[in-house]
Scaffold this active site. Structure first.
Site, PDB file in Angstrom:
ATOM      1  N   CYS A  25      26.356  19.251  13.218  1.00 52.85           N
ATOM      2  CA  CYS A  25      25.126  19.729  12.588  1.00 52.85           C
ATOM      3  C   CYS A  25      25.206  19.621  11.076  1.00 52.85           C
ATOM      4  CB  CYS A  25      24.854  21.171  12.991  1.00 52.85           C
ATOM      5  SG  CYS A  25      24.410  21.358  14.727  1.00 52.85           S
ATOM      6  N   TYR A 182      25.978  27.608  23.583  1.00 51.33           N
ATOM      7  CA  TYR A 182      24.535  27.432  23.508  1.00 51.33           C
ATOM      8  C   TYR A 182      23.934  27.616  24.904  1.00 51.33           C
ATOM      9  CZ  TYR A 182      25.764  25.935  18.828  1.00 51.33           C
ATOM     10  OH  TYR A 182      26.264  25.899  17.550  1.00 51.33           O
TER      11      TYR A 182
END
Length: 359
Positions: A25, A182
């Site tokens: 990310c 997640y």
């Protein structure tokens, strides 16, 4: 004879070598839209000789972002900037890939350099969702809403449409992000899934969200292109998800059309501390799943040296190597590894024509 620089064919796609950029990310998008930062960040690793370039975790819906600045693919406006980046990657001889994701209970947080804590509503924060109303903990204090069956279907459809947009954006390799605490991971781990309906309880129920989401995306992703998934192969916490569970899930994912498992681990709780952090520390996961589930795997985790990566491939412990931090330190890691393991001519062939004869 070395094998790290052998081509690798998966479906109709051939990587020029066994080296890939792991998805990382960047927290630098604007309403999910990629910028020039992403072009330079990803493009430079393609210029540096990697065979596979996997774009960062890209949210399938706005509430699935980790931070407000996360990459997105929930809207058509995201397609063209990504297409531009992918064309450049392909022009350099690499294969563009994307990891589509939903952050679940770890969504609505500040960027790492801003603290990574949960954002309040007046700080651009939003309501998060998860299989159960259990907060991740520590600085990620938001208690997520327990997903209804309608929520589950909406998210699965979001993964499906994200796969369609990924194809339109020019990606040639798709990875479903079911790891690192997640949403997908929080469904299959008993530490975060306390549901009592068909999506909780038994192993078969806890993996149901993964199987259905995979099946939905598989229906719209071309058979000729690689279709892969990332798992956290162990929670590293007693009573949590295990490598044996991952082997069984990988077998089922293979039967659903998944071609390769990207083998990571952990990050589903803030207190996992039992991992044996050292060079190659996650490679045994890739090796075990490759051997016991009979599916191709990617190895990750503190792989920094060319000889180290070569040994993993040469001993059939994994099919490809994905580098993260080390590739940030050195965008030309692939070229430098080729100089070390191969001939100078082989290494130079990885570079763009603009550089040849100068380095």
């Amino acid at each position: 004879m070395t094998h790290l620089f052998d081509p690798y064919k998966l479906k109709d796609i051939t990587l020029r070598n066994r080296i890939g950029l792991s998805p990382m990310c960047q927290y630098s998008s604007i309403d999910g839209v990629a910028t020039d930062w992403h072009l330079v960040n990803l493009g430079s690793r393609a210029v540096g000789g990697a065979g596979l370039i996997i774009a960062e975790a890209t949210a399938v819906e706005p509430r699935g972002r980790i931070s407000p600045q996360d990459a997105g693919i929930w809207a058509d406006k995201h397609i063209e900037p990504l297409h531009r980046i992918n064309k450049f990657i392909k022009d350099q001889g690499a294969v563009p890939a994307i990891q589509i994701a939903h952050a679940g209970r770890k969504a609505s947080t500040a960027r790492p350099w801003e603290g990574s804590q949960s954002l309040k509503d007046d700080e651009e924060g939003w309501e998060t969702i998860a299989p159960s109303a259990i907060a991740f903990g520590d600085e990620v204090w938001r208690t997520p809403k327990e997903m209804t069956l309608e929520d589950i279907k909406q998210v699965q459809n979001a993964f499906r449409t994200a796969a369609i947009r990924s194809l339109e954006a020019g990606y040639e390799w798709l990875e479903l992000h079911f790891a690192h605490g997640y949403l997908g991971h929080s469904f299959y781990s008993p530490l975060s899934n306390k549901r009592t309906d068909e999506y909780g309880g038994s192993f078969e129920n806890r993996i149901r969200f993964i199987i259905e989401t995979t099946r939905s995306a598989r229906e719209v992703w071309p058979e000729r292109l690689p279709f892969t998934a990332r798992l956290s192969c162990s929670d590293w916490v007693e009573g949590g998800w295990t490598i044996e569970d991952s082997v069984e899930l990988s077998k089922k994912l293979k039967s659903e059309g998944v071609d390769l498992i990207d083998c990571s681990s952990g990050f589903n709780t803030p207190d996992y501390k039992n991992y044996p952090f050292a060079p190659n520390w996650q490679v045994p996961f890739a090796e075990k799943i490759r051997n016991e589930a009979q599916i191709a795997t990617a190895a990750v985790g503190s792989i920094t040296e060319a000889t180290q990566a070569e040994q993993i491939i040469q001993s059939d412990r994994a099919d490809i190597i994905l580098l993260a931090t080390q590739m940030l330190r050195d965008p030309y890691w692939s070229y430098h590894a080729a100089l070390e393991l191969q001939t100078k001519d082989t290494a130079k062939a990885l570079l763009p024509v603009q550089y040849r004869g100068r380095v």
